[in-house]
Write a protein that holds these residues in place. Sequence first.
Motif, PDB file in Angstrom:
ATOM      1  N   PHE A  49     -36.688 -79.216  55.848  1.00  0.00           N
ATOM      2  CA  PHE A  49     -35.735 -79.312  55.207  1.00  0.00           C
ATOM      3  C   PHE A  49     -35.329 -79.430  53.911  1.00  0.00           C
ATOM      4  CE2 PHE A  49     -35.328 -80.197  59.757  1.00  0.00           C
ATOM      5  CZ  PHE A  49     -34.177 -79.689  60.076  1.00  0.00           C
ATOM      6  N   TYR A  50     -36.709 -79.610  53.209  1.00  0.00           N
ATOM      7  CA  TYR A  50     -36.572 -79.684  51.545  1.00  0.00           C
ATOM      8  C   TYR A  50     -35.747 -78.641  50.883  1.00  0.00           C
ATOM      9  CZ  TYR A  50     -39.943 -83.467  51.896  1.00  0.00           C
ATOM     10  OH  TYR A  50     -40.821 -84.375  52.494  1.00  0.00           O
ATOM     11  N   PRO A  51     -34.808 -78.832  50.008  1.00  0.00           N
ATOM     12  CA  PRO A  51     -34.343 -78.006  49.343  1.00  0.00           C
ATOM     13  C   PRO A  51     -35.224 -77.498  48.097  1.00  0.00           C
ATOM     14  CG  PRO A  51     -33.294 -80.078  48.406  1.00  0.00           C
ATOM     15  CD  PRO A  51     -34.408 -80.281  49.875  1.00  0.00           C
ATOM     16  N   LYS A  52     -35.236 -76.196  47.737  1.00  0.00           N
ATOM     17  CA  LYS A  52     -36.054 -75.760  46.654  1.00  0.00           C
ATOM     18  C   LYS A  52     -35.985 -76.356  45.419  1.00  0.00           C
ATOM     19  CE  LYS A  52     -36.318 -71.003  48.202  1.00  0.00           C
ATOM     20  NZ  LYS A  52     -35.956 -69.466  47.997  1.00  0.00           N
ATOM     21  N   GLN A  53     -34.802 -76.979  45.082  1.00  0.00           N
ATOM     22  CA  GLN A  53     -34.658 -78.053  43.752  1.00  0.00           C
ATOM     23  C   GLN A  53     -33.606 -78.852  44.210  1.00  0.00           C
ATOM     24  OE1 GLN A  53     -33.266 -74.776  41.185  1.00  0.00           O
ATOM     25  NE2 GLN A  53     -31.153 -75.554  41.397  1.00  0.00           N
ATOM     26  N   SER A  54     -33.892 -80.075  43.417  1.00  0.00           N
ATOM     27  CA  SER A  54     -32.941 -81.339  43.653  1.00  0.00           C
ATOM     28  C   SER A  54     -31.528 -80.877  43.199  1.00  0.00           C
ATOM     29  CB  SER A  54     -33.543 -82.337  42.356  1.00  0.00           C
ATOM     30  OG  SER A  54     -34.810 -82.579  42.967  1.00  0.00           O
ATOM     31  N   PHE A  55     -30.516 -81.576  43.708  1.00  0.00           N
ATOM     32  CA  PHE A  55     -29.271 -81.311  43.240  1.00  0.00           C
ATOM     33  C   PHE A  55     -28.321 -82.247  43.636  1.00  0.00           C
ATOM     34  CE2 PHE A  55     -29.366 -79.399  47.520  1.00  0.00           C
ATOM     35  CZ  PHE A  55     -28.410 -80.029  48.332  1.00  0.00           C
ATOM     36  N   PRO A  56     -27.232 -82.716  42.545  1.00  0.00           N
ATOM     37  CA  PRO A  56     -26.481 -83.770  42.802  1.00  0.00           C
ATOM     38  C   PRO A  56     -25.204 -83.483  43.894  1.00  0.00           C
ATOM     39  CG  PRO A  56     -25.770 -82.682  40.985  1.00  0.00           C
ATOM     40  CD  PRO A  56     -27.066 -82.002  41.525  1.00  0.00           C
ATOM     41  N   LEU A  57     -24.762 -84.639  44.669  1.00  0.00           N
ATOM     42  CA  LEU A  57     -23.767 -84.456  45.510  1.00  0.00           C
ATOM     43  C   LEU A  57     -22.659 -85.351  45.257  1.00  0.00           C
ATOM     44  CD1 LEU A  57     -25.920 -84.954  48.653  1.00  0.00           C
ATOM     45  CD2 LEU A  57     -25.273 -82.795  47.663  1.00  0.00           C
ATOM     46  N   SER A  58     -21.492 -84.950  45.422  1.00  0.00           N
ATOM     47  CA  SER A  58     -20.374 -85.999  45.370  1.00  0.00           C
ATOM     48  C   SER A  58     -19.632 -85.997  46.659  1.00  0.00           C
ATOM     49  CB  SER A  58     -19.308 -85.590  44.285  1.00  0.00           C
ATOM     50  OG  SER A  58     -18.254 -86.343  44.035  1.00  0.00           O
ATOM     51  N   LEU A  59     -19.515 -87.029  47.490  1.00  0.00           N
ATOM     52  CA  LEU A  59     -19.012 -87.194  49.109  1.00  0.00           C
ATOM     53  C   LEU A  59     -17.795 -88.004  48.706  1.00  0.00           C
ATOM     54  CD1 LEU A  59     -22.217 -87.572  50.912  1.00  0.00           C
ATOM     55  CD2 LEU A  59     -20.589 -85.205  50.647  1.00  0.00           C
ATOM     56  N   ARG A  60     -16.961 -88.011  49.784  1.00  0.00           N
ATOM     57  CA  ARG A  60     -15.898 -88.655  49.898  1.00  0.00           C
ATOM     58  C   ARG A  60     -16.062 -90.123  50.608  1.00  0.00           C
ATOM     59  NH1 ARG A  60     -10.459 -86.211  48.813  1.00  0.00           N
ATOM     60  NH2 ARG A  60     -10.088 -88.392  49.450  1.00  0.00           N
ATOM     61  N   THR A 119     -14.809 -94.442  50.936  1.00  0.00           N
ATOM     62  CA  THR A 119     -13.552 -95.628  51.399  1.00  0.00           C
ATOM     63  C   THR A 119     -12.578 -95.161  50.522  1.00  0.00           C
ATOM     64  OG1 THR A 119     -15.448 -97.137  51.621  1.00  0.00           O
ATOM     65  CG2 THR A 119     -13.153 -97.896  51.113  1.00  0.00           C
ATOM     66  N   ILE A 120     -11.360 -95.174  51.156  1.00  0.00           N
ATOM     67  CA  ILE A 120      -9.990 -94.752  50.593  1.00  0.00           C
ATOM     68  C   ILE A 120     -10.158 -93.527  49.804  1.00  0.00           C
ATOM     69  CG2 ILE A 120      -8.084 -95.888  49.180  1.00  0.00           C
ATOM     70  CD1 ILE A 120      -9.375 -98.429  49.586  1.00  0.00           C
ATOM     71  N   GLY A 121     -10.866 -92.748  50.011  1.00  0.00           N
ATOM     72  CA  GLY A 121     -10.769 -91.313  49.585  1.00  0.00           C
ATOM     73  C   GLY A 121     -11.600 -91.150  48.024  1.00  0.00           C
ATOM     74  N   ARG A 122     -12.363 -92.426  47.820  1.00  0.00           N
ATOM     75  CA  ARG A 122     -12.978 -92.354  46.571  1.00  0.00           C
ATOM     76  C   ARG A 122     -14.221 -91.435  46.555  1.00  0.00           C
ATOM     77  NH1 ARG A 122     -14.949 -98.067  45.619  1.00  0.00           N
ATOM     78  NH2 ARG A 122     -15.334 -97.195  43.591  1.00  0.00           N
ATOM     79  N   ALA A 123     -14.643 -90.791  45.464  1.00  0.00           N
ATOM     80  CA  ALA A 123     -15.760 -90.226  45.213  1.00  0.00           C
ATOM     81  C   ALA A 123     -17.049 -90.930  45.155  1.00  0.00           C
ATOM     82  CB  ALA A 123     -15.525 -89.339  44.073  1.00  0.00           C
ATOM     83  N   PHE A 124     -18.092 -90.542  45.742  1.00  0.00           N
ATOM     84  CA  PHE A 124     -19.564 -91.391  45.523  1.00  0.00           C
ATOM     85  C   PHE A 124     -20.389 -90.179  45.228  1.00  0.00           C
ATOM     86  CE2 PHE A 124     -17.044 -94.113  48.035  1.00  0.00           C
ATOM     87  CZ  PHE A 124     -17.240 -95.421  47.772  1.00  0.00           C
ATOM     88  N   SER A 125     -21.479 -90.726  44.433  1.00  0.00           N
ATOM     89  CA  SER A 125     -22.512 -89.592  43.971  1.00  0.00           C
ATOM     90  C   SER A 125     -23.761 -90.034  44.705  1.00  0.00           C
ATOM     91  CB  SER A 125     -22.766 -89.777  42.583  1.00  0.00           C
ATOM     92  OG  SER A 125     -21.660 -89.590  41.630  1.00  0.00           O
ATOM     93  N   MET A 126     -24.328 -88.968  45.030  1.00  0.00           N
ATOM     94  CA  MET A 126     -25.791 -89.063  45.732  1.00  0.00           C
ATOM     95  C   MET A 126     -26.655 -87.736  45.005  1.00  0.00           C
ATOM     96  SD  MET A 126     -24.645 -89.762  49.799  1.00  0.00           S
ATOM     97  CE  MET A 126     -26.058 -90.552  49.968  1.00  0.00           C
ATOM     98  N   THR A 127     -28.074 -88.036  45.435  1.00  0.00           N
ATOM     99  CA  THR A 127     -28.917 -86.963  44.985  1.00  0.00           C
ATOM    100  C   THR A 127     -29.849 -86.389  46.136  1.00  0.00           C
ATOM    101  OG1 THR A 127     -28.803 -87.379  42.650  1.00  0.00           O
ATOM    102  CG2 THR A 127     -30.733 -86.439  43.455  1.00  0.00           C
ATOM    103  N   LEU A 128     -29.852 -85.275  46.386  1.00  0.00           N
ATOM    104  CA  LEU A 128     -30.747 -84.624  47.438  1.00  0.00           C
ATOM    105  C   LEU A 128     -32.022 -84.313  46.610  1.00  0.00           C
ATOM    106  CD1 LEU A 128     -31.728 -84.216  50.303  1.00  0.00           C
ATOM    107  CD2 LEU A 128     -30.745 -82.367  50.398  1.00  0.00           C
ATOM    108  N   GLY A 129     -33.094 -84.841  46.575  1.00  0.00           N
ATOM    109  CA  GLY A 129     -34.444 -84.296  45.728  1.00  0.00           C
ATOM    110  C   GLY A 129     -35.206 -83.132  46.504  1.00  0.00           C
ATOM    111  N   ASN A 130     -35.880 -82.389  45.723  1.00  0.00           N
ATOM    112  CA  ASN A 130     -36.749 -81.297  46.303  1.00  0.00           C
ATOM    113  C   ASN A 130     -37.873 -82.027  47.124  1.00  0.00           C
ATOM    114  OD1 ASN A 130     -38.148 -82.001  43.920  1.00  0.00           O
ATOM    115  ND2 ASN A 130     -38.208 -80.391  43.093  1.00  0.00           N
ATOM    116  N   ASP A 131     -38.141 -83.339  46.975  1.00  0.00           N
ATOM    117  CA  ASP A 131     -39.085 -84.068  47.658  1.00  0.00           C
ATOM    118  C   ASP A 131     -38.787 -84.670  49.062  1.00  0.00           C
ATOM    119  OD1 ASP A 131     -37.482 -86.027  47.069  1.00  0.00           O
ATOM    120  OD2 ASP A 131     -38.889 -87.351  45.921  1.00  0.00           O
TER     121      ASP A 131
END
Length: 136
Positions: free
Chosen positions: A83-94, A96-108
């Motif tokens: 399931f590894y992606p070819k390259q890392s990428f940042p995520l922004s997900l909703r 608590t109370i509709g707030r935006a949270f940042s995550m990263t999915l790495g190519n590792d």
Amino acid sequence: MANITKIEHGQPGWDTPLNQMLSELGQATVDTGWIDLTLVNGFKNYDTIGKTSIRRIGNIALMRVSITSLTQLTKVATLPTDFYPKQSFPLSLRGTIGRAFSMTLGNDGNLSFESPEDGQFNANDYVGGVITWMVG
């Protein structure tokens, strides 16, 4: 992705390219079904919205994120290698109370929680969403 080969009317051996195309089509639609991910470093599934899980259909990967017990700049889970992606990428997900949270999915294959955009959060806040990417 299946390669399309033109088959002429009356072509000898017409079944060979047809069988090849059907085989490639079958590989492009293989479905793993949903697989629950093991959360690490104290993260927990936010039961109200489900479990953090992953699925692959051909070369398309989908991940449902449902986490709480948040810790900034920390690994949440590691995906299976298929399931590894070819390259890392940042995520922004909703969350608590509709707030935006940042995550990263790495190519590792590491999924990491970073922080909400304002940097302020409680450990019992939650993050949820669905992410899709290409693999392979």
